[in-house]
Design an enzyme around this catalytic site. Sequence first.
Site, short mmCIF file in Angstrom:
data_model
loop_
_atom_site.label_atom_id
_atom_site.label_comp_id
_atom_site.label_asym_id
_atom_site.label_seq_id
_atom_site.Cartn_x
_atom_site.Cartn_y
_atom_site.Cartn_z
CE LYS A 165 -4.35 6.69 2.54
NZ LYS A 165 -5.65 6.14 2.74
CG HIS A 210 -7.94 8.22 0.05
ND1 HIS A 210 -6.62 8.11 -0.35
CD2 HIS A 210 -8.41 6.95 0.12
CE1 HIS A 210 -6.31 6.83 -0.53
NE2 HIS A 210 -7.38 6.10 -0.26
CG HIS A 243 -2.07 0.89 1.19
ND1 HIS A 243 -2.27 1.89 2.11
CD2 HIS A 243 -3.11 0.98 0.33
CE1 HIS A 243 -3.37 2.56 1.83
NE2 HIS A 243 -3.90 2.03 0.76
CG ASP A 267 17.75 12.69 -10.99
OD1 ASP A 267 17.74 11.65 -11.69
OD2 ASP A 267 17.54 13.83 -11.46
CG ASP A 295 -0.72 16.91 22.98
OD1 ASP A 295 -1.95 16.92 22.90
OD2 ASP A 295 -0.10 16.36 23.91
CE LYS A 310 -1.26 4.76 -1.68
NZ LYS A 310 -1.89 4.38 -0.40
#
Length: 400
Positions: free
Chosen positions: A320, A318, A146, A153, A325, A148
């Site tokens: 995440k 979507h 999952h 370079d 704090d 990404k």
Amino acid sequence: MKIITTLASIFLLIFTWCWIDLKLGHKRYMKQATNIKYPPRNSDMTVFTSGKILFDDFMKEIKRAQDSIHILFYIVSNDKFSKDFLKLLQAKAESGVEVRLLVDWVGSKDISRKSIHELKKSGVHFSFSYKPKLPFLFYTLQKRNHRKITVIDGKIGYLGGFNIGKEYINEGEKLNPWRDYHLKMTGEGVKDLQDVFLADWYHDTNEDYRGWPAYFPTLTPGSQAHQVVVSSGNILEPTLARLIQQANEKIIIGTPYFIPSNTLFHELREALARNVSVTVIVPENSDHTLVKEASFPYFRVLIKEGASIMQFQSGFYHSKVILIDDIICDIGTANFDKRSCFLNSEINCLIFDRTLIEDAEKELAVDLAESKPLDGDSLSSMNVVRTAKESLASLLSPFL
């Protein structure tokens, strides 16, 4: 009656096989898995929450690449945006840049054989990640990469929640606009992203480029402190638990799927008991069957104990992201669910830099302004259909 008994026996046999396959497959994988812990780094980072803005920057950096492009996505679709992305990779490979593309076998199942052939013909090194295989077929069907990750370079990196497809740039048929969080990184943290990519590439191709000097140029440290956290069905749950335990004032969680493990659910309730403000942002509309219903039993308890559950109204949420704090912000690929904790391979970034955290806070303020609180009373009212869906969702929750 005999037919019913036979069908029941077949179902029981299949269920038993799946359960044994899953347990033994996971046990075997955990024995082989290496637990990589990266130290705190200093980089310069930018937070993107718009796919259009992110991919405008992303494509420009790919076009400027001189030596190597390493890309891992969970989803690469088969629409115009995806094909344009693949054509760009082909053009870079044909110009002499070394290009590697790794995609999840399940998430990127829509990539056509023609597209794969054209990529390879142009010189792009292509592979699927986590292809199902024996002896633990059911487990490997559930195991997903999952992550990404993009490294250009060896100097420019990206990670976060966006994939490649028209919905991510607000051109899908539904769930628009798409709200997500993604990071761009320059500085010493990029070598960790490169290390993770090359380890995944080795896992799926048996081609070992880990530690090759050409892919690890000297990097100048940036000004923003952070730490890359890599998980593969093992360390994510304790990492998130420690974050929640550190909270003294507030916790904000943005996630498309809220299906916490028993440990994480317990830690959130403990935080509420010590008067920490807990806010969870989830989408009003779901992109997968039963994921909303799977979250309802947790929401009933958390609302009753003082948490705020906010449903995002302006498109699909979507993101995440976790804020603790105002001192730690977690942005990455992991959802707040059992699948990310115990099955998926994920990569997250713990951010400690105050300036970057303030940028994330501003985006979270937008999320909250575009959300409405979930009414606890509505969840407690009698609803036979919803109750049935919740029961099924609870049974399937590790796989949703």
